[in-house]
Write a protein that holds these residues in place. Structure first.
Motif, short mmCIF file in Angstrom:
data_model
loop_
_atom_site.label_atom_id
_atom_site.label_comp_id
_atom_site.label_asym_id
_atom_site.label_seq_id
_atom_site.Cartn_x
_atom_site.Cartn_y
_atom_site.Cartn_z
N SER A 357 0.83 -1.21 0.00
CA SER A 357 0.00 0.00 0.00
C SER A 357 0.87 1.25 0.00
N ALA A 358 2.02 1.20 0.67
CA ALA A 358 2.92 2.36 0.68
C ALA A 358 3.41 2.67 -0.73
N PHE A 359 3.68 1.62 -1.51
CA PHE A 359 4.11 1.81 -2.89
C PHE A 359 3.02 2.52 -3.69
N VAL A 360 1.79 2.09 -3.52
CA VAL A 360 0.67 2.71 -4.25
C VAL A 360 0.56 4.19 -3.88
N TRP A 361 0.71 4.50 -2.60
CA TRP A 361 0.57 5.91 -2.18
C TRP A 361 1.71 6.77 -2.71
N THR A 362 2.90 6.21 -2.83
CA THR A 362 3.98 7.01 -3.43
C THR A 362 3.70 7.26 -4.90
N ARG A 363 3.08 6.31 -5.56
CA ARG A 363 2.72 6.50 -6.97
C ARG A 363 1.62 7.55 -7.10
N VAL A 364 0.67 7.53 -6.18
CA VAL A 364 -0.38 8.56 -6.20
C VAL A 364 0.25 9.94 -6.01
N TRP A 365 1.19 10.02 -5.09
CA TRP A 365 1.87 11.29 -4.84
C TRP A 365 2.64 11.75 -6.09
N ALA A 366 3.28 10.82 -6.77
CA ALA A 366 4.00 11.17 -8.00
C ALA A 366 3.05 11.73 -9.05
N VAL A 367 1.85 11.16 -9.16
CA VAL A 367 0.86 11.66 -10.11
C VAL A 367 0.41 13.06 -9.74
N VAL A 368 0.15 13.28 -8.46
CA VAL A 368 -0.29 14.61 -8.00
C VAL A 368 0.78 15.66 -8.31
N VAL A 369 2.03 15.35 -8.00
CA VAL A 369 3.12 16.29 -8.27
C VAL A 369 3.24 16.54 -9.77
N THR A 370 3.14 15.49 -10.56
CA THR A 370 3.26 15.63 -12.02
C THR A 370 2.17 16.54 -12.57
#
Length: 639
Positions: A357-370
């Motif tokens: 789940s931590a991996f998924v949340w880092t990916r969500v954060w990457a999308v938000v920043v992008t």
């Protein structure tokens, strides 16, 4: 149905990265009238698929084919613009054409490259390996050929590059540079020899087909980058779009509204949608048919969808014009430029393990920043230059600087710019030439490739063969995963014998086992598959060669950005389950984000100890299974 006028206000073309061809916009950021309806939505579909693939290839294995969606759109729009300009003015303003392309491409690029380098340096120096070459390629639109010359592998997670995704931008820009000249020549031949638009379209499509054949023939399973990156081998989508534009902008356009098309339009569109969706899900990077057939198919399907969207209103166009899709499509160029550097930087700043789940949340954060960076770029970098040009934008920046109220404020701003430039220069000069992973492997390689002892190993029988082995009773055969873990393996198993080298496959393992012959020790560890996947037939041959009287441990695989890992590990699990003398070391299940190097595959110093401990546990489990006696494993302190 009115045909859009091909002027400077027509979308300039989606860079494969995406849409550097965005429609001209109003001050409020809305597209001006005259752009081709539905194409922003297609760009959105393309960029979303590419981003999802880069977030985790297992989520959408064929998502990288979104690049080919952009290629088709770009070929269509650029050729439409050139043909209509030639017909309306009698010529093509090459300087104006190239200037408009520069205004769309360069501003965002000039921000992304230095900003990404500076931020990456504060997070992980390994992200800057080869950065001088990468920056040169990004700023000169030659990334694809520079990386081909370097021997890089787009699909290898072992060497992530900060500007890896810029290869397609290079292909697009090379197309923008040379295609107008080719079109001028074709149109001159068309006029002089009275060639029909159909003949021109066939010639252009023939070039595309030749390129597709070239990709299929050039494809190399071990490294498909030459076939995938090459401008000469990746022209099919661009040429298909160009051929369609020649037909659509001329008398042959009637065929695009023919009775057959109109009568079966829904079926054509439905089949195209199903084809794109199926390829995004099924066409993995490791499959040869993806490059020989998948790329042409997704290009053809895109051409059908594009024609249906621009030709007349309908359900497809309504969906593609939905505000969220239009918003993403208009910003697709910035999203493409930013998303990959952001993903790498976030992954290094917040280490996690794929599947958690931590991996998924880092990916969500990457999308938000992008998305945030792409929107800022669209509003404050791309749109002003696109509307005002370089000179007027420069004048306004200087005017704003002059209007600063105090001398101190001006000095602070000027000092910040100069300091950033100096820091960037220092970072570029001091960037490492090799990654930590590569240095570790090189340091360990000599120890891992030491000559084997060739005398016959002691034999055991019955349950004694499966007691917990000591280090001098264990052979390890493997690839760079083992090389990176040599010190830890020798620490956990003193006297262990290691035969490992980088870039090995299961076929190399078979050769090594056959060469060892009777000198095999009673416990054998096998660690292959990172480089080219699992080959069940070869694994079975290796197990037959070793024999059932040896303890065998197979180490499974882990890679954050390889879509085939789950399938490979399932195949290894099934093989181990069929053989009583075989146990599976679950490295994939044991690894954490901190256990990995920057590439997301090779073990860090701590990860090497996790790797060795996982093998030790598998040996203990195999011993208990055969002897019925639990093995107490003493916890060893990690140095």
């Amino acid at each position: 149905m009115g045909q859009p006028t091909a002027t400077a206000d027509v979308p300039a073309a989606a860079t494969s990265a995406p849409a550097s061809h965005q429609p001209e916009v109003t001050a409020a950021g809305r597209p001006r009238r005259g752009h081709l309806a539905g194409l922003d939505g297609l760009r959105a579909v393309a960029i979303v698929s590419v981003v999802v693939f880069h977030l985790d290839p297992s989520w959408l294995p064929g998502g990288f084919l979104g690049v080919d969606v952009f290629f088709v759109i770009s070929g269509f729009l650029i050729t439409t613009l050139l043909v209509q300009e030639r017909r309306s003015t009698g010529g093509v303003d090459l300087r104006g054409f190239w200037t408009r392309r520069a205004r769309r491409l360069l501003p965002a690029l000039a921000v992304v490259v230095p900003a990404s380098i500076l931020i990456a340096r504060t997070v992980e120096a390994d992200l800057l390996v080869g950065i001088r070459r990468q920056a040169l390629g990004a700023l000169t639109f030659s990334t694809n050929w520079l990386e081909i010359g370097q021997g890089s592998n787009y699909f290898a997670a072992t060497s992530p590059q900060l500007f890896m995704n810029f290869w397609s931008l290079a292909v697009e820009e090379q197309f923008y540079l040379f295609w107008p000249l080719v079109m001028i020549g074709l149109l001159a031949l068309h006029r002089r020899f009275a060639l029909t638009e159909g003949v021109l379209a066939v010639v252009v499509l023939g070039v595309g087909l030749a390129s597709a054949v070239g990709m299929a023939l050039t494809y190399d399973a071990s490294n498909p980058t030459r076939a995938y990156y090459g401008t000469d081998t990746h022209l099919f989508g661009l040429m298909l779009g160009a051929a369609l534009a020649i037909v659509w902008t001329g008398p042959l356009r009637a065929y695009t509204t023919s009775r057959l098309w109109c009568a079966h339009r829904r079926w054509f569109v439905g089949a195209a949608l199903a084809t794109v969706a199926a390829l995004f899900v099924l066409a993995g990077e490791e499959q040869a048919w993806t490059f020989a057939l998948g790329i042409p198919l997704v290009s053809i399907a895109t051409a059908v969808l594009m024609l249906a969207a621009v030709e007349r209103p309908g359900a497809l166009r309504s969906v593609l014009e939905l505000p969220p899709l239009a918003w993403i499509g208009q910003r697709s160029y910035g999203i493409y430029l930013w998303h990959w550097p952001v993903i790498l930087i976030v992954a290094q700043d917040i280490p996690t393990t794929a599947g958690t789940s931590a991996f998924v949340w880092t990916r969500v954060w990457a999308v938000v920043v992008t998305l945030a960076l792409a929107d800022l770029s669209f509003r404050f970098v791309e749109t002003p230059v696109r509307r005002l040009g370089f000179r007027e934008t420069g004048r306004r920046i200087l005017r704003s600087f002059a209007l600063l109220r105090s001398v101190r404020a001006r000095r602070i701003v000027l000092g910040g710019v100069v300091a950033s430039a100096l820091v960037l220069g220092i970072v570029m000069v001091t960037a490492p030439d090799t990654s930590t992973t590569q240095r570790t492997i090189e340091d360990n390689q000599a120890r891992a490739a030491a000559p084997r002892k060739t005398e016959p190993a002691p034999t055991f029988s019955g349950t004694k063969s499966f007691t917990m082995p000591k280090g001098d009773e264990i052979d390890v055969f493997g690839d760079s995963m083992v090389v990176g873990s040599v010190p830890a393996l020798e620490y956990y198993f003193p006297g262990i014998q290691i035969d490992a080298r980088s870039n090995r496959r299961w076929s190399d393992g078979l050769a090594a086992i056959e060469s060892a012959g009777s000198s095999l020790r009673r416990a054998v560890v096998l660690a292959f598959g990172t480089n080219a996947g699992t080959d069940p037939e070869t694994v079975e041959k290796i197990l037959d060669e070793i024999g059932e009287d040896h303890m065998v441990v197979i180490v499974n695989l882990h890679a954050d950005r390889l879509s085939r890992i789950d399938g490979d590990n399932e195949a290894l699990r099934e093989i181990a389950a069929k053989h009583p003398n075989v146990a599976l070391a679950d490295w994939d299940g044991a690894v954490t984000g901190e256990d990995l190097q920057a590439d997301g595959i090779h073990p860090s110093l701590g990860g090497a100890h996790t790797y060795a401990a996982t093998i030790r546990q598998a040996l203990a489990d195999l011993s208990e299974k055969h002897t019925g006696k639990p093995v107490e494993l003493k916890e060893l302190p990690r140095p």
